[in-house]
Design a protein around this motif. Structure first.
Motif, short mmCIF file in Angstrom:
data_model
loop_
_atom_site.label_atom_id
_atom_site.label_comp_id
_atom_site.label_asym_id
_atom_site.label_seq_id
_atom_site.Cartn_x
_atom_site.Cartn_y
_atom_site.Cartn_z
N LYS A 42 4.99 -1.34 4.46
CA LYS A 42 3.72 -1.29 3.74
C LYS A 42 3.48 0.07 3.10
CE LYS A 42 1.43 -0.81 8.17
NZ LYS A 42 0.38 -1.30 9.05
N TYR A 64 -3.02 2.50 -0.28
CA TYR A 64 -3.71 3.25 -1.33
C TYR A 64 -4.76 4.13 -0.67
CZ TYR A 64 -7.80 3.68 -4.44
OH TYR A 64 -8.91 4.13 -5.11
N THR A 94 -2.35 -8.07 0.63
CA THR A 94 -2.81 -7.45 -0.61
C THR A 94 -4.33 -7.47 -0.76
OG1 THR A 94 -2.51 -7.57 -3.00
CG2 THR A 94 -2.53 -9.67 -1.86
N GLY A 126 -1.81 -8.91 -6.02
CA GLY A 126 -0.83 -9.41 -5.05
C GLY A 126 -0.44 -10.85 -5.30
N HIS A 145 -1.11 -1.43 -5.97
CA HIS A 145 -0.31 -2.57 -5.49
C HIS A 145 0.75 -2.96 -6.53
CE1 HIS A 145 -3.08 -2.39 -2.36
NE2 HIS A 145 -3.74 -3.52 -2.50
N CYS A 197 -7.54 -6.48 -6.12
CA CYS A 197 -6.38 -6.32 -5.24
C CYS A 197 -5.75 -7.69 -4.95
CB CYS A 197 -6.79 -5.66 -3.92
SG CYS A 197 -7.48 -4.01 -4.17
N ALA A 254 4.70 -2.76 -5.47
CA ALA A 254 5.07 -4.11 -4.99
C ALA A 254 6.59 -4.32 -4.89
CB ALA A 254 4.43 -5.17 -5.87
N PHE A 312 -0.74 -2.62 0.51
CA PHE A 312 0.21 -3.62 0.02
C PHE A 312 1.35 -3.65 1.02
CE2 PHE A 312 3.69 -5.55 -2.17
CZ PHE A 312 3.07 -6.58 -2.87
#
Ligand code: AMP
Ligand code: MG
Length: 322
Positions: free
Chosen positions: A27, A30, A7, A86, A46, A82, A50, A12
């Motif tokens: 994954k 972005y 993350t 995460g 993220h 970020c 997620a 992510f």
């Protein structure tokens, strides 16, 4: 099973590892529609993906909640928003499942997964978006022998890509264009074992403005920038007496960089190792893989005791697992 969450920047990712074997690696990246990465937009991305990425990874691995021993999370270094997004997600999952967290330095995860392909005591050429370092293990730490003094090589390549109208990430597209390019001399900047790319970037922008072809610039950029990395990596091999080179980071996907490294290694009787593509760019599997090594070495934290560190350097981490 150990779950790993990546993350730190644009990606992510969730990986699932059991006894050194990767069972899933899912994954989502972005990608800004224009310009570079905006950290808060990365964090929003993220948060949005997620749960889906987590569910996909667990179902790919055939893993249910009760199989999870611990959750590894890349808590450093990277873009703070970020990292926070995460880490929040990782803490929520760990609390829900009643398992511990294993904080993993992102750069070290690139190095550890690199060694999963057979090297035992290598020099590591870590060439990614934001990070560019030549690293080797010595006396309890991964020591940085050389590094970029300004941009990470991937960010440098992507910045040039954007300048000529190629959206992020420009690296793979420029690699294609380089195949039809011819050589133009550019600034070659290596100071000791450190490298720098800003002078080359300025020169390339000037040449483009004056009408130079993107193909020629892409080709010449690769020849110069990669030669700098290979020169520094070779010096690290010579200095440490090590006989193995491992590649890591997204830019290591580039076949010309791989070829140059192979030629250098052959010339000096060293062996080159390069993990599969899905493990070179940022991914959750490398966090899970490293997390498992750390967990087995006794690293296991309560979720509330884990914080992020946007600036933790590779050589700040005490390597207790080797
Ligand atoms: P990472 O930060 O390790 O996830 O790697 C992402 C970076 O790798 C981006 O800057 C990409 O442009 C770069 N990259 C990916 N594939 C290639 C390639 N084939 N050639 C050059 N750069 C690449
Ligand atoms: Mg990375």
């Amino acid at each position: 099973m150990i779950i790993g969450i990546e993350t730190t920047a644009h990606t992510f990712g969730v990986g699932v590892v059991s006894k050194g074997k990767v069972l899933a690696n899912v994954k989502d990246m972005y990608k800004p529609t224009s310009g570079g990465i905006i950290p808060n937009m990365g964090a929003n991305h993220h948060r949005m993906v997620a749960q889906q990425i987590w569910d996909d990874a667990l179902s790919k691995a055939g893993c249910c909640d009760k199989d999870i021993e611990a959750i590894a999370v890349s808590n450093a270094p990277g873009l703070a928003p970020c990292l926070i997004a995460g880490l929040e997600f990782a803490k929520r999952q760990a609390t829900r499942l009643g398992v511990s967290l294993v904080p993993v330095n992102h750069c070290i995860a690139h190095l550890e997964i690199g060694q999963s392909v057979g090297a035992t005591d290598p020099v590591l050429l870590y060439a990614s978006g934001a990070n560019t370092q030549i690293i080797a293990y010595a006396s309890g730490r991964y020591r940085v022998f050389g590094e970029t003094l300004d941009n990470g090589i991937g960010n440098f390549i992507d910045t040039f890509g954007r300048y000529v109208g190629i959206p992020f990430p420009g690296g793979p597209v420029l690699e294609g264009k380089a195949k039809n390019g011819s050589f133009i001399e550019l600034p070659y900047s290596i100071k000791g074992m450190d490298v720098s790319f800003s002078g080359m970037l300025t020169k390339m922008k000037q040449l483009y403005y004056k009408g130079a072809k993107v193909e020629d610039l892409a080709y010449s950029m690769q020849e110069h920038a990669f030669a700098m990395l290979v020169e520094s990596a070779e010096r690290a091999l010579a200095h440490t007496g090590k006989k193995e080179l491992v590649l890591g980071g997204g830019v290591a996907c580039n076949s010309r960089l791989q070829e140059m490294c192979r030629i250098m290694c052959e010339a000096r009787g060293a062996k080159m190792f390069c993990p599969a593509r899905e493990f070179l760019t940022d991914n959750g599997a490398m966090i899970a893989y490293t997390g498992e090594i750390l967990f087995n070495a006794g690293v296991s934290k309560k979720p509330e005791d884990v914080d992020f560190d946007a600036r933790e350097r590779t050589d700040m981490v005490e390597v207790i697992w080797k």
